[in-house]
Write a protein that holds these residues in place. Structure first.
Motif, PDB file in Angstrom:
ATOM      1  N   ALA A  59       2.622 -27.994   5.726  1.00 34.89           N
ATOM      2  CA  ALA A  59       1.844 -28.909   4.919  1.00 34.89           C
ATOM      3  C   ALA A  59       1.899 -28.628   3.447  1.00 34.89           C
ATOM      4  CB  ALA A  59       0.401 -28.867   5.380  1.00 34.89           C
ATOM      5  N   GLY A  60       2.433 -27.577   2.989  1.00 35.21           N
ATOM      6  CA  GLY A  60       2.419 -27.296   1.561  1.00 35.21           C
ATOM      7  C   GLY A  60       1.095 -26.694   1.199  1.00 35.21           C
ATOM      8  N   CYS A  61       0.709 -26.789  -0.057  1.00 37.24           N
ATOM      9  CA  CYS A  61      -0.495 -26.114  -0.520  1.00 37.24           C
ATOM     10  C   CYS A  61      -1.653 -27.071  -0.626  1.00 37.24           C
ATOM     11  CB  CYS A  61      -0.206 -25.500  -1.870  1.00 37.24           C
ATOM     12  SG  CYS A  61      -1.266 -24.164  -2.234  1.00 37.24           S
ATOM     13  N   SER A  62      -2.768 -26.716  -0.029  1.00 38.63           N
ATOM     14  CA  SER A  62      -3.929 -27.595  -0.091  1.00 38.63           C
ATOM     15  C   SER A  62      -4.918 -27.107  -1.105  1.00 38.63           C
ATOM     16  CB  SER A  62      -4.601 -27.655   1.278  1.00 38.63           C
ATOM     17  OG  SER A  62      -5.303 -26.478   1.507  1.00 38.63           O
ATOM     18  N   GLY A  63      -4.513 -26.202  -1.953  1.00 38.56           N
ATOM     19  CA  GLY A  63      -5.419 -25.708  -2.968  1.00 38.56           C
ATOM     20  C   GLY A  63      -6.188 -24.525  -2.471  1.00 38.56           C
ATOM     21  N   ALA A  64      -6.002 -24.151  -1.237  1.00 31.87           N
ATOM     22  CA  ALA A  64      -6.680 -22.981  -0.759  1.00 31.87           C
ATOM     23  C   ALA A  64      -5.677 -21.890  -0.603  1.00 31.87           C
ATOM     24  CB  ALA A  64      -7.319 -23.269   0.581  1.00 31.87           C
ATOM     25  N   GLN A  65      -6.151 -20.694  -0.629  1.00 38.89           N
ATOM     26  CA  GLN A  65      -5.240 -19.591  -0.528  1.00 38.89           C
ATOM     27  C   GLN A  65      -5.056 -19.214   0.910  1.00 38.89           C
ATOM     28  OE1 GLN A  65      -7.260 -16.441  -2.447  1.00 38.89           O
ATOM     29  NE2 GLN A  65      -7.553 -15.437  -0.642  1.00 38.89           N
ATOM     30  N   GLY A  66      -4.584 -18.058   1.167  1.00 40.59           N
ATOM     31  CA  GLY A  66      -4.419 -17.682   2.540  1.00 40.59           C
ATOM     32  C   GLY A  66      -4.673 -16.225   2.676  1.00 40.59           C
ATOM     33  N   ALA A  67      -4.129 -15.647   3.663  1.00 41.46           N
ATOM     34  CA  ALA A  67      -4.190 -14.226   3.878  1.00 41.46           C
ATOM     35  C   ALA A  67      -5.429 -13.783   4.565  1.00 41.46           C
ATOM     36  CB  ALA A  67      -4.080 -13.511   2.577  1.00 41.46           C
ATOM     37  N   SER A  68      -5.336 -12.660   5.137  1.00 38.13           N
ATOM     38  CA  SER A  68      -6.461 -12.080   5.781  1.00 38.13           C
ATOM     39  C   SER A  68      -6.304 -10.603   5.771  1.00 38.13           C
ATOM     40  CB  SER A  68      -6.568 -12.600   7.195  1.00 38.13           C
ATOM     41  OG  SER A  68      -5.444 -12.319   7.902  1.00 38.13           O
ATOM     42  N   GLY A  69      -7.194  -9.927   6.418  1.00 38.50           N
ATOM     43  CA  GLY A  69      -7.267  -8.488   6.329  1.00 38.50           C
ATOM     44  C   GLY A  69      -6.086  -7.762   6.880  1.00 38.50           C
ATOM     45  N   SER A  70      -6.245  -6.475   7.151  1.00 32.58           N
ATOM     46  CA  SER A  70      -5.138  -5.671   7.606  1.00 32.58           C
ATOM     47  C   SER A  70      -4.874  -5.911   9.064  1.00 32.58           C
ATOM     48  CB  SER A  70      -5.455  -4.201   7.390  1.00 32.58           C
ATOM     49  OG  SER A  70      -6.324  -3.738   8.355  1.00 32.58           O
ATOM     50  N   GLY A  71      -3.685  -6.398   9.399  1.00 37.85           N
ATOM     51  CA  GLY A  71      -3.394  -6.709  10.783  1.00 37.85           C
ATOM     52  C   GLY A  71      -2.890  -5.502  11.530  1.00 37.85           C
ATOM     53  N   VAL A  72      -2.235  -4.566  10.857  1.00 36.72           N
ATOM     54  CA  VAL A  72      -1.710  -3.413  11.543  1.00 36.72           C
ATOM     55  C   VAL A  72      -2.854  -2.702  12.227  1.00 36.72           C
ATOM     56  CG1 VAL A  72      -0.492  -1.268  11.266  1.00 36.72           C
ATOM     57  CG2 VAL A  72       0.050  -3.177   9.795  1.00 36.72           C
ATOM     58  N   GLY A  73      -3.964  -2.662  11.592  1.00 34.80           N
ATOM     59  CA  GLY A  73      -5.164  -2.098  12.172  1.00 34.80           C
ATOM     60  C   GLY A  73      -6.293  -2.667  11.382  1.00 34.80           C
ATOM     61  N   PRO A  74      -7.358  -3.093  12.027  1.00 34.41           N
ATOM     62  CA  PRO A  74      -8.438  -3.744  11.297  1.00 34.41           C
ATOM     63  C   PRO A  74      -8.953  -2.864  10.184  1.00 34.41           C
ATOM     64  CG  PRO A  74      -8.904  -3.545  13.649  1.00 34.41           C
ATOM     65  CD  PRO A  74      -7.599  -2.889  13.398  1.00 34.41           C
ATOM     66  N   PRO A  75      -9.058  -3.399   8.952  1.00 33.18           N
ATOM     67  CA  PRO A  75      -9.568  -2.602   7.866  1.00 33.18           C
ATOM     68  C   PRO A  75     -11.005  -2.265   8.167  1.00 33.18           C
ATOM     69  CG  PRO A  75      -9.425  -4.861   7.236  1.00 33.18           C
ATOM     70  CD  PRO A  75      -8.835  -4.751   8.594  1.00 33.18           C
ATOM     71  N   ALA A  76     -11.489  -1.195   7.603  1.00 38.03           N
ATOM     72  CA  ALA A  76     -12.864  -0.795   7.852  1.00 38.03           C
ATOM     73  C   ALA A  76     -13.764  -1.943   7.498  1.00 38.03           C
ATOM     74  CB  ALA A  76     -13.205   0.418   7.025  1.00 38.03           C
ATOM     75  N   VAL A  99      -6.496 -14.247  11.193  1.00 37.50           N
ATOM     76  CA  VAL A  99      -5.356 -14.911  10.567  1.00 37.50           C
ATOM     77  C   VAL A  99      -4.184 -13.932  10.498  1.00 37.50           C
ATOM     78  CG1 VAL A  99      -4.467 -16.030   8.488  1.00 37.50           C
ATOM     79  CG2 VAL A  99      -6.809 -16.482   9.224  1.00 37.50           C
ATOM     80  N   ASN A 100      -4.477 -12.690  10.119  1.00 35.41           N
ATOM     81  CA  ASN A 100      -3.434 -11.660  10.098  1.00 35.41           C
ATOM     82  C   ASN A 100      -2.736 -11.570  11.446  1.00 35.41           C
ATOM     83  OD1 ASN A 100      -3.465 -10.687   7.506  1.00 35.41           O
ATOM     84  ND2 ASN A 100      -4.910  -9.056   7.914  1.00 35.41           N
ATOM     85  N   GLN A 101      -3.558 -11.464  12.505  1.00 34.99           N
ATOM     86  CA  GLN A 101      -3.007 -11.326  13.842  1.00 34.99           C
ATOM     87  C   GLN A 101      -2.213 -12.565  14.248  1.00 34.99           C
ATOM     88  OE1 GLN A 101      -3.067  -8.585  15.661  1.00 34.99           O
ATOM     89  NE2 GLN A 101      -4.300  -7.479  14.156  1.00 34.99           N
ATOM     90  N   ALA A 102      -2.744 -13.732  13.909  1.00 37.92           N
ATOM     91  CA  ALA A 102      -2.107 -14.995  14.295  1.00 37.92           C
ATOM     92  C   ALA A 102      -0.729 -15.148  13.682  1.00 37.92           C
ATOM     93  CB  ALA A 102      -2.997 -16.173  13.883  1.00 37.92           C
ATOM     94  N   TRP A 103      -0.524 -14.553  12.489  1.00 40.40           N
ATOM     95  CA  TRP A 103       0.781 -14.669  11.841  1.00 40.40           C
ATOM     96  C   TRP A 103       1.737 -13.561  12.269  1.00 40.40           C
ATOM     97  CZ3 TRP A 103      -0.419 -16.151   6.043  1.00 40.40           C
ATOM     98  CH2 TRP A 103      -1.054 -17.403   6.027  1.00 40.40           C
ATOM     99  N   MET A 104       1.212 -12.468  12.806  1.00 48.81           N
ATOM    100  CA  MET A 104       2.091 -11.402  13.275  1.00 48.81           C
ATOM    101  C   MET A 104       2.557 -11.639  14.711  1.00 48.81           C
ATOM    102  SD  MET A 104       0.602  -7.818  11.730  1.00 48.81           S
ATOM    103  CE  MET A 104      -1.023  -7.993  12.457  1.00 48.81           C
TER     104      MET A 104
END
Length: 211
Positions: A24-41, A99-104
């Motif tokens: 969809a391209g950019c909707s003006g919102a960003q993305g990303a999420s926390g640490s997927g390798v292991g949940p950040p504290a 989101v991190n997990q969903a993309w990995m």
């Protein structure tokens, strides 16, 4: 997907970062999420402030129509199930980690149940995960890392607003055989997550960059 992912300014830049000309391209919102390798504290360095004062104006709480299945409900941490400012903060962090997990993995169903259909950034997150899965691609590590978070004083009874520090990490998007499709740059930022409590649970209303 290589070469056609769009770039947006800001940190939510993330979802649209991967969502591209094919997506969809950019909707003006960003993305990303926390640490997927292991949940950040979760909650590490975070402070919660119960909302009072004038928050974002809304005519009424958005209506949550979709119910969670047993698997989706079971993924929610106990702390993120409380109807408190701290519960909203925990749920916002949980969602970004999903989101991190969903993309990995990748798997859009890891995030689809937790947001309103009207959340454009959330739709980008889901579309990115779907596109990655369709194209046989995945992130080779956690797409982003979460930092301190806080429940904003601008929150109201209808809408809870959480700000979370978030860094898009320098990761590779790879094929199943390890070939690199794209390399994502490191981009620091801050994310605003808006949530509503309905049907005895938190749901994401919208996500955007904090400028």
């Amino acid at each position: 997907m290589g070469g056609h992912r769009g770039r947006c300014a800001g940190f939510v830049v993330f979802a649209a970062l991967v969502v591209v000309s094919g997506l969809a391209g950019c909707s003006g919102a960003q993305g990303a999420s926390g640490s997927g390798v292991g949940p950040p504290a979760s909650g590490s360095g975070s402070a919660s402030v119960s909302g009072s004062g004038s928050g974002p104006s809304v005519s009424g709480p958005p209506t949550v129509t979709a119910s969670l299945d047993a698997a989706a409900r079971a993924r929610i941490p106990e702390a993120a199930r409380a109807h408190t400012p701290q519960g909203a903060e925990a749920f916002a962090r949980f969602y970004l980690e999903q989101v991190n997990q969903a993309w990995m993995v990748p798997d859009p169903e890891l995030i689809r149940p937790y947001a309103l259909a009207s959340c454009k950034t959330c739709a980008n997150y889901v579309e990115t995960a779907s596109s990655l899965a369709h194209d046989g691609l995945r992130y080779d590590g956690s797409p982003s890392e979460l930092g301190p978070s806080i429940v904003m004083p601008s929150s109201s009874e209808e809408l809870t607003v959480v700000h979370i520090g978030q860094v898009q990490l320098n990761r590779r998007i790879v094929h199943a055989d390890g070939r690199v499709d794209e390399v994502m740059p490191r981009v620091p930022g801050e994310t605003e997550v808006q949530l509503v409590w309905e049907d005895n649970r938190w749901t994401i209303v919208e996500i955007k960059d904090v400028q």
